[in-house]
Design an enzyme around this catalytic site. Structure first.
Site, mmCIF file in Angstrom:
data_model
loop_
_atom_site.group_PDB
_atom_site.id
_atom_site.type_symbol
_atom_site.label_atom_id
_atom_site.label_comp_id
_atom_site.label_asym_id
_atom_site.label_seq_id
_atom_site.Cartn_x
_atom_site.Cartn_y
_atom_site.Cartn_z
ATOM 1 N N LYS A 39 -2.957 -7.021 -15.430
ATOM 2 C CA LYS A 39 -3.312 -8.422 -15.142
ATOM 3 C C LYS A 39 -4.810 -8.563 -14.871
ATOM 4 O O LYS A 39 -5.454 -9.465 -15.379
ATOM 5 C CB LYS A 39 -2.570 -8.947 -13.900
ATOM 6 C CG LYS A 39 -1.065 -8.924 -13.981
ATOM 7 C CD LYS A 39 -0.445 -9.490 -12.702
ATOM 8 C CE LYS A 39 -0.767 -8.719 -11.444
ATOM 9 N NZ LYS A 39 -0.091 -7.451 -11.258
ATOM 10 N N ARG A 46 -5.971 4.811 -11.719
ATOM 11 C CA ARG A 46 -6.928 3.682 -11.777
ATOM 12 C C ARG A 46 -8.157 3.919 -10.893
ATOM 13 O O ARG A 46 -8.051 4.312 -9.745
ATOM 14 C CB ARG A 46 -6.214 2.406 -11.321
ATOM 15 C CG ARG A 46 -7.155 1.235 -11.092
ATOM 16 C CD ARG A 46 -6.456 -0.084 -11.107
ATOM 17 N NE ARG A 46 -5.339 -0.177 -10.180
ATOM 18 C CZ ARG A 46 -4.473 -1.189 -10.197
ATOM 19 N NH1 ARG A 46 -4.601 -2.148 -11.076
ATOM 20 N NH2 ARG A 46 -3.486 -1.212 -9.328
ATOM 21 N N ARG A 91 3.521 -14.680 -6.143
ATOM 22 C CA ARG A 91 4.231 -13.409 -6.199
ATOM 23 C C ARG A 91 5.656 -13.529 -5.706
ATOM 24 O O ARG A 91 6.381 -12.543 -5.667
ATOM 25 C CB ARG A 91 3.509 -12.406 -5.313
ATOM 26 C CG ARG A 91 2.694 -11.388 -6.072
ATOM 27 C CD ARG A 91 1.970 -10.541 -5.041
ATOM 28 N NE ARG A 91 1.704 -9.224 -5.500
ATOM 29 C CZ ARG A 91 0.556 -8.859 -6.074
ATOM 30 N NH1 ARG A 91 -0.390 -9.721 -6.307
ATOM 31 N NH2 ARG A 91 0.377 -7.603 -6.413
ATOM 32 N N ARG A 138 -8.413 2.740 -5.264
ATOM 33 C CA ARG A 138 -7.831 1.845 -4.266
ATOM 34 C C ARG A 138 -6.910 2.623 -3.340
ATOM 35 O O ARG A 138 -6.211 3.537 -3.775
ATOM 36 C CB ARG A 138 -7.014 0.764 -4.980
ATOM 37 C CG ARG A 138 -7.847 -0.436 -5.353
ATOM 38 C CD ARG A 138 -7.135 -1.375 -6.250
ATOM 39 N NE ARG A 138 -5.771 -1.690 -5.834
ATOM 40 C CZ ARG A 138 -5.011 -2.584 -6.459
ATOM 41 N NH1 ARG A 138 -5.487 -3.237 -7.500
ATOM 42 N NH2 ARG A 138 -3.783 -2.817 -6.058
HETATM 43 P P1 ADP Z 1 -1.327 -5.052 -8.051
HETATM 44 O O1 ADP Z 1 -0.880 -6.289 -8.739
HETATM 45 O O2 ADP Z 1 -1.916 -4.044 -8.986
HETATM 46 O O3 ADP Z 1 -0.295 -4.482 -7.145
HETATM 47 P P2 ADP Z 1 -3.238 -6.561 -6.433
HETATM 48 O O4 ADP Z 1 -4.651 -6.142 -6.361
HETATM 49 O O5 ADP Z 1 -2.934 -7.825 -7.136
HETATM 50 O O6 ADP Z 1 -2.508 -5.338 -7.082
HETATM 51 O O7 ADP Z 1 -2.611 -6.655 -4.954
HETATM 52 C C1 ADP Z 1 -2.738 -5.597 -4.026
HETATM 53 C C2 ADP Z 1 -1.959 -5.925 -2.743
HETATM 54 O O8 ADP Z 1 -2.476 -7.142 -2.152
HETATM 55 C C3 ADP Z 1 -0.476 -6.210 -2.904
HETATM 56 O O9 ADP Z 1 0.288 -5.033 -2.966
HETATM 57 C C4 ADP Z 1 -0.200 -7.057 -1.661
HETATM 58 O O10 ADP Z 1 -0.108 -6.265 -0.486
HETATM 59 C C5 ADP Z 1 -1.436 -7.908 -1.547
HETATM 60 N N1 ADP Z 1 -1.294 -9.182 -2.296
HETATM 61 C C6 ADP Z 1 -1.988 -9.552 -3.419
HETATM 62 N N2 ADP Z 1 -1.599 -10.780 -3.838
HETATM 63 C C7 ADP Z 1 -0.634 -11.198 -2.974
HETATM 64 C C8 ADP Z 1 0.189 -12.368 -2.869
HETATM 65 N N3 ADP Z 1 0.094 -13.376 -3.755
HETATM 66 N N4 ADP Z 1 1.078 -12.449 -1.847
HETATM 67 C C9 ADP Z 1 1.194 -11.474 -0.957
HETATM 68 N N5 ADP Z 1 0.465 -10.328 -0.980
HETATM 69 C C10 ADP Z 1 -0.431 -10.187 -1.975
#
Ligand code: ADP
Length: 213
Positions: free
Chosen positions: A13, A127, A88, A158
């Protein structure tokens, strides 16, 4: 142009959002990046977020909704936005609908990026991200390693990209995020695209073609 990327952790994404941001000059809103910026600030909230994120759980809906609202209503997003990592869960999807209704704008396309699970784990665990420009590479599929220079900055890993947390993130994805696929399918704006081992460019071209048509 208002678009949204859905997909499991590591499905690409972030990479696709950045490519589409460059192609159409519409800003990416990544809740993951916004939350990581808060954790890097060393604030009290940041410390709490760090603990939640490194376990693979979701941050509370209120916090992410506030971050997203601030961005979407800012001047940067006047011509549109690319949502990456939000919504999400069903509750976030319905909060987003309320927000967009108030602003009198609509989502035009939702792209669901499908990637086989074994590949997802490799993509997350390998990554690496440039700490300055945000460029994403993978230790398994490129010559870059953690600590190498990207040209702009240094590649870092990360905290939540280890096998245990990735497994948890995948579980949370299938329980909480997958139900919103149906939500957007019913609205008739969902496009399913399949990512594989052939790099991100083919997928970017597919997305551009769909948007231009
Ligand atoms: P990925 O999609 O690769 O897991 P992201 O960088 O989008 O990684 O998100 C990393 C973390 O940030 C998630 O595992 C969660 O803990 C938090 N997070 C990101 N977006 C949301 C969201 N919309 N609602 C709740 N937690 C979120």
């Amino acid at each position: 142009m208002n678009i949204l990327f859905l997909g499991a952790p590591g499905s690409g994404k972030g990479t696709q959002s950045k490519n589409i941001e460059n192609e159409f000059n519409i800003p990416q809103i990544s809740t993951g990046d916004l939350l990581r910026a808060e954790t890097a600030s060393g604030s009290k909230l940041g410390e709490e977020l760090k603990e939640i994120m490194s376990s693979g759980k979701f941050v509370s809906d209120d916090i992410v909704l506030e971050l997203v609202s601030k961005k979407i209503t800012s001047n940067d997003c006047k011509e549109g936005f690319i949502l990456d990592g939000f919504p999400r869960n069903i509750s976030q999807a319905s909060s987003l609908d309320n927000l967009l209704n108030k602003l009198d704008v609509a989502l035009e396309h939702v792209f669901l990026i499908d990637v086989p699970t074994d590949l997802i784990i490799k993509r997350c665990v390998g990554r690496i991200t440039c700490d300055t420009c945000g460029k994403i590479e993978n230790e398994y599929f490129s010559d870059y390693k953690e600590g190498d220079s990207c040209g702009d900055g240094v590649f870092v890993k990360r905290a939540d990209d280890n096998e245990e947390t990735v497994t948890n993130r995948l579980k949370v994805y299938s329980e909480q995020t997958e139900p919103i696929i149906d939500y957007y399918e019913k609205k008739g704006i969902l496009h399913r695209i399949t990512g594989g081992e052939d790099g991100p460019e083919r997928l970017t071209q597919e997305i551009i073609t769909i948007i231009n048509n």
